[in-house]
Design a protein around this motif. Structure first.
Motif, PDB file in Angstrom:
ATOM      1  N   GLU A  73      -5.300  -2.741  -6.775  1.00 48.64           N
ATOM      2  CA  GLU A  73      -6.348  -2.601  -5.771  1.00 48.64           C
ATOM      3  C   GLU A  73      -6.263  -1.199  -5.184  1.00 48.64           C
ATOM      4  OE1 GLU A  73      -7.985  -4.633  -1.577  1.00 48.64           O
ATOM      5  OE2 GLU A  73      -6.056  -5.252  -2.442  1.00 48.64           O
ATOM      6  N   ILE A  74      -7.408  -0.543  -4.989  1.00 49.87           N
ATOM      7  CA  ILE A  74      -7.442   0.821  -4.477  1.00 49.87           C
ATOM      8  C   ILE A  74      -8.423   0.933  -3.316  1.00 49.87           C
ATOM      9  CG2 ILE A  74      -6.885   1.814  -6.746  1.00 49.87           C
ATOM     10  CD1 ILE A  74      -9.936   2.643  -6.818  1.00 49.87           C
ATOM     11  N   ILE A  75      -8.331   2.055  -2.592  1.00 52.60           N
ATOM     12  CA  ILE A  75      -9.346   2.419  -1.603  1.00 52.60           C
ATOM     13  C   ILE A  75      -9.999   3.703  -2.104  1.00 52.60           C
ATOM     14  CG2 ILE A  75      -9.820   3.093   0.777  1.00 52.60           C
ATOM     15  CD1 ILE A  75      -7.488   1.390   1.653  1.00 52.60           C
ATOM     16  N   PRO A  76     -11.209   3.606  -2.675  1.00 51.28           N
ATOM     17  CA  PRO A  76     -11.861   4.799  -3.231  1.00 51.28           C
ATOM     18  C   PRO A  76     -11.986   5.914  -2.196  1.00 51.28           C
ATOM     19  CG  PRO A  76     -13.042   2.808  -3.866  1.00 51.28           C
ATOM     20  CD  PRO A  76     -12.034   2.385  -2.846  1.00 51.28           C
ATOM     21  N   GLY A  77     -11.722   7.135  -2.652  1.00 52.58           N
ATOM     22  CA  GLY A  77     -11.843   8.298  -1.793  1.00 52.58           C
ATOM     23  C   GLY A  77     -10.653   8.566  -0.901  1.00 52.58           C
ATOM     24  N   SER A  78      -9.685   7.661  -0.876  1.00 58.78           N
ATOM     25  CA  SER A  78      -8.554   7.832   0.044  1.00 58.78           C
ATOM     26  C   SER A  78      -7.636   8.976  -0.366  1.00 58.78           C
ATOM     27  CB  SER A  78      -7.747   6.527   0.156  1.00 58.78           C
ATOM     28  OG  SER A  78      -7.312   6.082  -1.117  1.00 58.78           O
ATOM     29  N   ILE A 137     -11.172  -1.961  -3.470  1.00 60.20           N
ATOM     30  CA  ILE A 137     -11.787  -2.581  -4.645  1.00 60.20           C
ATOM     31  C   ILE A 137     -10.701  -2.847  -5.680  1.00 60.20           C
ATOM     32  CG2 ILE A 137     -13.997  -1.408  -4.243  1.00 60.20           C
ATOM     33  CD1 ILE A 137     -13.331   0.317  -6.733  1.00 60.20           C
ATOM     34  N   TYR A 138     -10.962  -3.811  -6.553  1.00 61.43           N
ATOM     35  CA  TYR A 138      -9.996  -4.185  -7.579  1.00 61.43           C
ATOM     36  C   TYR A 138     -10.348  -3.525  -8.903  1.00 61.43           C
ATOM     37  CZ  TYR A 138      -8.385  -7.753  -4.307  1.00 61.43           C
ATOM     38  OH  TYR A 138      -7.882  -8.405  -3.203  1.00 61.43           O
ATOM     39  N   TRP A 180       0.822  -1.203   0.000  1.00 59.78           N
ATOM     40  CA  TRP A 180       0.000   0.000   0.000  1.00 59.78           C
ATOM     41  C   TRP A 180       0.861   1.259   0.000  1.00 59.78           C
ATOM     42  CZ3 TRP A 180      -4.901  -0.042  -1.227  1.00 59.78           C
ATOM     43  CH2 TRP A 180      -5.686  -1.158  -0.944  1.00 59.78           C
ATOM     44  N   HIS A 181       0.508   2.191  -0.884  1.00 60.58           N
ATOM     45  CA  HIS A 181       1.274   3.434  -0.971  1.00 60.58           C
ATOM     46  C   HIS A 181       0.474   4.491  -1.721  1.00 60.58           C
ATOM     47  CE1 HIS A 181       1.995   1.569  -4.878  1.00 60.58           C
ATOM     48  NE2 HIS A 181       2.402   2.742  -5.345  1.00 60.58           N
ATOM     49  N   GLN A 182       0.950   5.707  -1.646  1.00 60.89           N
ATOM     50  CA  GLN A 182       0.488   6.813  -2.470  1.00 60.89           C
ATOM     51  C   GLN A 182       1.637   7.212  -3.379  1.00 60.89           C
ATOM     52  OE1 GLN A 182      -0.361   9.003   1.218  1.00 60.89           O
ATOM     53  NE2 GLN A 182      -2.406   9.436   0.410  1.00 60.89           N
ATOM     54  N   ASP A 183       1.310   7.667  -4.590  1.00 60.89           N
ATOM     55  CA  ASP A 183       2.364   8.083  -5.517  1.00 60.89           C
ATOM     56  C   ASP A 183       2.731   9.534  -5.234  1.00 60.89           C
ATOM     57  OD1 ASP A 183       2.515   5.660  -6.748  1.00 60.89           O
ATOM     58  OD2 ASP A 183       1.265   6.203  -8.460  1.00 60.89           O
ATOM     59  N   ALA A 222      -8.313   1.833 -20.023  1.00 65.50           N
ATOM     60  CA  ALA A 222      -7.468   2.681 -19.182  1.00 65.50           C
ATOM     61  C   ALA A 222      -8.270   3.209 -18.000  1.00 65.50           C
ATOM     62  CB  ALA A 222      -6.893   3.844 -19.993  1.00 65.50           C
ATOM     63  N   VAL A 223      -7.542   3.624 -16.975  1.00 60.94           N
ATOM     64  CA  VAL A 223      -8.149   4.225 -15.795  1.00 60.94           C
ATOM     65  C   VAL A 223      -7.317   5.436 -15.385  1.00 60.94           C
ATOM     66  CG1 VAL A 223      -6.886   2.691 -14.213  1.00 60.94           C
ATOM     67  CG2 VAL A 223      -9.002   3.784 -13.447  1.00 60.94           C
ATOM     68  N   LEU A 224      -8.001   6.495 -14.984  1.00 57.90           N
ATOM     69  CA  LEU A 224      -7.361   7.700 -14.463  1.00 57.90           C
ATOM     70  C   LEU A 224      -7.277   7.574 -12.949  1.00 57.90           C
ATOM     71  CD1 LEU A 224      -6.449  10.728 -14.498  1.00 57.90           C
ATOM     72  CD2 LEU A 224      -8.893  11.316 -14.513  1.00 57.90           C
ATOM     73  N   LEU A 225      -6.104   7.851 -12.387  1.00 52.93           N
ATOM     74  CA  LEU A 225      -5.875   7.723 -10.948  1.00 52.93           C
ATOM     75  C   LEU A 225      -5.326   9.020 -10.371  1.00 52.93           C
ATOM     76  CD1 LEU A 225      -4.015   4.286 -11.055  1.00 52.93           C
ATOM     77  CD2 LEU A 225      -6.406   4.633 -10.396  1.00 52.93           C
ATOM     78  N   HIS A 226      -5.884   9.451  -9.233  1.00 53.85           N
ATOM     79  CA  HIS A 226      -5.267  10.527  -8.459  1.00 53.85           C
ATOM     80  C   HIS A 226      -4.052   9.939  -7.760  1.00 53.85           C
ATOM     81  CE1 HIS A 226      -4.676  13.636  -5.447  1.00 53.85           C
ATOM     82  NE2 HIS A 226      -5.599  14.397  -6.020  1.00 53.85           N
ATOM     83  N   ASN A 227      -2.934  10.648  -7.782  1.00 58.01           N
ATOM     84  CA  ASN A 227      -1.700  10.066  -7.259  1.00 58.01           C
ATOM     85  C   ASN A 227      -1.714   9.831  -5.751  1.00 58.01           C
ATOM     86  OD1 ASN A 227      -0.547   9.857  -9.762  1.00 58.01           O
ATOM     87  ND2 ASN A 227       0.802  11.607  -9.559  1.00 58.01           N
ATOM     88  N   TRP A 228      -2.608  10.504  -5.032  1.00 60.04           N
ATOM     89  CA  TRP A 228      -2.681  10.271  -3.590  1.00 60.04           C
ATOM     90  C   TRP A 228      -3.633   9.138  -3.236  1.00 60.04           C
ATOM     91  CZ3 TRP A 228      -2.857  15.825  -1.017  1.00 60.04           C
ATOM     92  CH2 TRP A 228      -1.648  16.480  -1.297  1.00 60.04           C
ATOM     93  N   LEU A 229      -4.267   8.534  -4.225  1.00 58.38           N
ATOM     94  CA  LEU A 229      -5.165   7.415  -3.983  1.00 58.38           C
ATOM     95  C   LEU A 229      -4.348   6.215  -3.504  1.00 58.38           C
ATOM     96  CD1 LEU A 229      -8.244   6.645  -4.469  1.00 58.38           C
ATOM     97  CD2 LEU A 229      -7.415   5.515  -6.548  1.00 58.38           C
ATOM     98  N   LEU A 230      -4.728   5.639  -2.380  1.00 59.24           N
ATOM     99  CA  LEU A 230      -4.020   4.472  -1.874  1.00 59.24           C
ATOM    100  C   LEU A 230      -4.224   3.294  -2.822  1.00 59.24           C
ATOM    101  CD1 LEU A 230      -4.776   4.608   1.949  1.00 59.24           C
ATOM    102  CD2 LEU A 230      -2.531   4.718   0.876  1.00 59.24           C
ATOM    103  N   HIS A 231      -3.118   2.621  -3.147  1.00 62.05           N
ATOM    104  CA  HIS A 231      -3.215   1.472  -4.036  1.00 62.05           C
ATOM    105  C   HIS A 231      -2.104   0.477  -3.764  1.00 62.05           C
ATOM    106  CE1 HIS A 231      -0.595   4.375  -6.071  1.00 62.05           C
ATOM    107  NE2 HIS A 231      -0.105   3.388  -6.803  1.00 62.05           N
ATOM    108  N   ARG A 232      -2.310  -0.722  -4.241  1.00 63.84           N
ATOM    109  CA  ARG A 232      -1.363  -1.822  -4.100  1.00 63.84           C
ATOM    110  C   ARG A 232      -1.624  -2.806  -5.231  1.00 63.84           C
ATOM    111  NH1 ARG A 232      -3.367  -6.592  -2.621  1.00 63.84           N
ATOM    112  NH2 ARG A 232      -1.385  -7.324  -1.769  1.00 63.84           N
TER     113      ARG A 232
END
Length: 263
Positions: A166-171, A201-202, A135-138, A210-220
């Motif tokens: 895998e992400i945590i939405p809203g994080s 969620i996966y 788990w990390h933020q970019d 493709a998917v757009l991601l906010h860099n502070w969104l927690l993911h793994r």
């Protein structure tokens, strides 16, 4: 293959920190990029490998045991974990400059702000291999401002079984959880608290989506337990005015619109 985002889509992105962009590559375009990245891994591409940061996959799935991240070719194999600096490749550069991605950058940074690629990289989980990414933020502490968005494109089907993100939405709204870490990785205690605070969620994607991601969104992401590689192209777009304390320079992707009033 939409080239514009609706107001409702953008509101959803700002709320959740991610947005599915749908199919962005035709079958022919997908095959071209798949073939190109395989040629790069196998040493067959007409490209200056001295410009590419290349890292071999971990032999045991442990993040700490992944190969050295350094410039240059590491041998002909499809078992690379990461290949960075793909803005130096004309095919990947052309893809990065699509109108949809320009529009997204303008929404985030403003239409008069030039945009560079902080990272344009191939991410790979070879069949029955792959490196577990915790788990990390970019975010990167050596930059004077944070790059805010990443566009992640699946070059193979991305599934739970082969290690999709895998992400945590809203994080992304929680702020930086471990700013002391130079790359935004969470401690075990922070990761445990985060997964209690939000449900993961996966992000399963078809090849070419493709998917757009906010860099502070927690993911793994996990390792790959299947016969199918999980190849992907991930681009982090940033304000081109960003300064790095390392002195690193970044490739311009989009020029900002000129201020006509000031012209």
């Amino acid at each position: 293959m939409s080239t514009m985002l609706s107001h409702e889509q953008w509101q959803r992105y700002e709320r959740d920190g991610y947005l599915f962009l749908g199919q962005v590559l035709s079958d022919d375009e997908l095959e071209t990029l798949q073939r190109r990245i395989d040629d790069i891994m196998l040493g067959k591409a007409d490209i200056d490998y001295a410009h590419l940061m290349m890292q071999l996959d971990s032999p045991d799935g442990q993040y700490k045991n992944a190969g050295v991240q350094s410039k240059g070719f590491k041998g002909a194999t499809l078992a690379y974990r990461k290949i960075q600096d793909l803005e130096h490749d004309p095919l990947f550069m052309e893809y990065m400059q699509r109108p949809l991605f320009r529009e997204i950058c303008q929404r985030v940074y403003g239409d008069q702000v030039p945009v560079s690629a902080f990272r344009a990289m191939f991410m790979n989980k070879p069949a029955h291999q792959g490196t577990l990414l915790p788990w990390h933020q970019d975010r990167w502490s050596y930059l004077d401002r944070d790059p805010m968005i990443t566009i992640w494109t699946a070059l193979d089907p991305a599934t739970i079984a082969n290690g999709c993100v895998e992400i945590i939405p809203g994080s992304h709204t929680w702020g930086l959880l471990n700013p002391e870490n130079t790359s935004g990785h969470l401690t075990e205690e922070q990761a445990e608290e985060a997964t209690v605070s939000g449900k993961g969620i996966y992000l399963e994607l078809k090849a070419g989506e493709a998917v757009l991601l906010h860099n502070w969104l927690l993911h793994r992401s996990d390792t790959n337990a299947t016969d199918i590689a999980r190849r992907a192209f991930s681009v982090c777009y940033m304000d081109a005015r960003t300064q790095a304390s390392t002195g690193e320079r970044y490739t311009l992707i989009f020029e900002g619109k000129k201020d006509l009033q000031g012209a």
